[in-house]
Write an enzyme that holds these catalytic residues in place. Structure first.
Site, short mmCIF file in Angstrom:
data_model
loop_
_atom_site.label_atom_id
_atom_site.label_comp_id
_atom_site.label_asym_id
_atom_site.label_seq_id
_atom_site.Cartn_x
_atom_site.Cartn_y
_atom_site.Cartn_z
N ASN A 211 0.86 -1.19 0.00
CA ASN A 211 0.00 0.00 0.00
C ASN A 211 0.89 1.24 0.00
O ASN A 211 2.12 1.13 0.02
CB ASN A 211 -0.95 -0.03 1.20
CG ASN A 211 -0.20 -0.07 2.51
OD1 ASN A 211 0.54 0.86 2.83
ND2 ASN A 211 -0.33 -1.15 3.26
N ASP A 279 -4.12 -6.25 5.28
CA ASP A 279 -5.14 -7.08 5.95
C ASP A 279 -5.04 -8.54 5.53
O ASP A 279 -5.40 -9.42 6.28
CB ASP A 279 -6.54 -6.53 5.63
CG ASP A 279 -6.77 -5.20 6.33
OD1 ASP A 279 -6.39 -5.10 7.52
OD2 ASP A 279 -7.27 -4.26 5.70
N ASP A 307 -3.97 -9.36 13.37
CA ASP A 307 -4.20 -7.94 13.70
C ASP A 307 -3.31 -7.60 14.89
O ASP A 307 -3.54 -8.02 16.02
CB ASP A 307 -5.68 -7.72 14.03
CG ASP A 307 -5.98 -6.22 14.13
OD1 ASP A 307 -5.18 -5.49 14.76
OD2 ASP A 307 -7.00 -5.78 13.58
O1 C5P Z 1 -8.60 -2.34 10.93
P1 C5P Z 1 -7.75 -1.22 10.44
O2 C5P Z 1 -6.66 -1.67 9.50
O3 C5P Z 1 -8.50 -0.06 9.89
O4 C5P Z 1 -7.06 -0.66 11.77
C1 C5P Z 1 -6.04 0.28 11.75
C2 C5P Z 1 -5.21 0.16 12.99
O5 C5P Z 1 -4.93 -1.20 13.28
C3 C5P Z 1 -3.86 0.82 12.84
O6 C5P Z 1 -3.44 1.26 14.12
C4 C5P Z 1 -2.99 -0.33 12.35
O7 C5P Z 1 -1.62 -0.11 12.67
C5 C5P Z 1 -3.54 -1.48 13.12
N1 C5P Z 1 -3.47 -2.78 12.44
C6 C5P Z 1 -2.63 -3.76 12.92
N2 C5P Z 1 -2.59 -4.99 12.32
C7 C5P Z 1 -3.39 -5.27 11.27
C8 C5P Z 1 -4.26 -4.28 10.78
C9 C5P Z 1 -4.27 -3.05 11.37
O8 C5P Z 1 -1.88 -3.50 13.88
N3 C5P Z 1 -3.33 -6.46 10.70
#
Ligand code: C5P
Length: 406
Positions: A211, A279, A307
């Site tokens: 990304n 993701d 996550d």
């Molecule tokens: O769910 P989303 O990607 O929108 O969430 C963003 C937050 O979650 C950010 O703080 C990002 O660093 C963290 N994140 C993470 N691991 C993932 C996805 C997101 O730590 N696999």
């Protein structure tokens, strides 16, 4: 005399920035450090042994084979007779030779033989800095514990603009001073973990899913936490951002590696997840490059990545304060509130990353800070200022909580 009695072995390699090494020697000596210089063949094209010797008031070492004589100081001795080895400027070439473990001149022999910490100040053309070969070499060196200071962004001697200018002597001096003693600050004694940058999820040996995250925001937060005295580990995906001063930077590529590096950095008092973690990853990465025309258009099967934020927020070693980011393109605050609860973190910094805002990869950011008990709207500010404001808010929250849970 902050550096009184400290012995610095300064390796000067061949870049136009070598002239700044003279100023660095002067400033180190003003602060009470002793400096012994090793000059590479390339370095000698830019500064003379005589000028280094005059400023260091010591012999300057240039030749590997003149040191093999027992009557001279051996290179092993030279490498061990220092508290810190500084490579300034560190050209793309010497970084490559260090990464490869070569010992083909006195400088690299000393670097291979030393058991002392090494600080390097990279200096090169922006394209050389951005080249994957240089970035791979930097990753390898960082993984081995070599600290980097700079490079800075700016106009270059070759009439180009970008990252590659060597850090200024006072910045290198600050990194050296911090190496020998962390300045006391509002977060002294606290340990912080920050994630930054994108992750790259391989499809085959040459392709990956990624990304647009630049790592600017995460790196700025790590720098700001360290500046307030926190012992800071920055776990970063691939980025061209230079390592922040006084931060232990761990370079990773994939989300799974980022997760493992974060776990390894625990326990921590503070975790800030600013990385744009992919993701999904490709469920089965091809070992060979996928060829066009064989079996038609390939279909990629994806599987969910761990996550990291949710795992840090709910895991057994949960830091006292966990901060996440929410990059949203609509309903920014409402979505961020929901995300805070879903992930189990304490604070969420929400920002609008719609393409028209220029946030991704840009220098400015507009933040909403969402807590369990309220919300703050910050004016538009640079990512550096966001880092400082967040670090100050974190410091305040520890003070308010009497050093307990924030
Ligand atoms: O769910 P989303 O990607 O929108 O969430 C963003 C937050 O979650 C950010 O703080 C990002 O660093 C963290 N994140 C993470 N691991 C993932 C996805 C997101 O730590 N696999």
């Amino acid at each position: 005399m902050a550096l009184a009695g400290k012995r610095v072995l300064l390796i000067v390699s061949g870049g136009i920035a070598a002239y700044k090494a003279l100023e660095l020697i002067r400033r180190l000596r003003e602060r009470g450090a002793s400096v012994r210089a090793v000059l590479t063949k390339g370095g000698a094209q830019f500064v003379t042994p005589l000028s280094l010797s005059a400023l260091s008031e010591d012999k300057v070492y240039t030749d590997l084979f003149s040191l093999t004589d027992e009557s001279e100081m051996g290179h092993i001795q030279l490498s061990r007779d220092a508290d810190l080895v500084v490579v300034a400027p560190a050209t793309a070439d010497i970084l490559a030779r260090m990464a490869a473990g070569m010992a083909d001149d006195l400088a690299t022999t000393v670097l291979l033989a030393t058991d002392k910490p090494v600080l390097a100040a990279p200096a090169m053309n922006v394209r050389m800095w951005e080249h994957p070969a240089t970035q791979d070499n930097l990753d390898r060196l960082r993984r081995r514990g070599v600290r980097m200071v700079g490079p800075n962004e700016g106009p270059m001697a070759c009439n180009e603009y970008g990252f590659g200018r060597m850090a200024e002597p006072e910045e290198i001096l600050a990194a050296i001073s911090r190496h020998f003693g962390r300045p006391a600050g509002a977060l002294s004694g606290k340990r912080a973990l920050v994630t930054s940058g994108p992750t790259h999820e391989p499809i085959d040996p040459v392709r990956y899913i990624a990304n647009h995250s630049s790592g600017k925001q995460g790196h700025a937060i790590a720098a700001a936490l360290a500046a307030l005295g926190a012992e800071t580990v920055l776990v970063t995906g691939p980025t061209a951002e230079p390592d922040p001063l006084d931060v232990r930077t761990v370079a990773v590529t994939t989300a799974v590696e980022m997760m493992a590096a974060c776990r390894a950095a625990l326990p921590a008092d503070i975790a800030v997840c600013a990385a744009a973690v992919a993701d999904w990853r490709v469920a089965s990465r091809a070992d060979e490059k996928i060829k066009k025309g064989e079996g038609g258009t390939p279909t990629l099967t994806l599987m969910e990545n761990p996550d990291i934020l949710a795992s840090l927020s709910t895991g057994p070693d949960r830091p006292a304060l966990v901060v996440g980011f929410a990059a949203e393109t609509e309903q920014v605050v409402a979505n961020a509130r929901a995300k805070r609860e879903r992930k189990g973190c304490d604070w969420i910094l929400a920002n609008d990353v719609s393409p028209e805002t220029g946030t991704f990869g840009g220098d400015a950011n507009r933040i909403y800070l969402i807590r369990a008990d309220g919300q703050e709207t910050w004016p538009e500010m640079s990512k550096t200022e966001v880092g400082q404001r967040l670090a100050e808010a974190i410091a305040r929250s520890f003070q308010d909580a009497g050093d307990g849970v924030a």
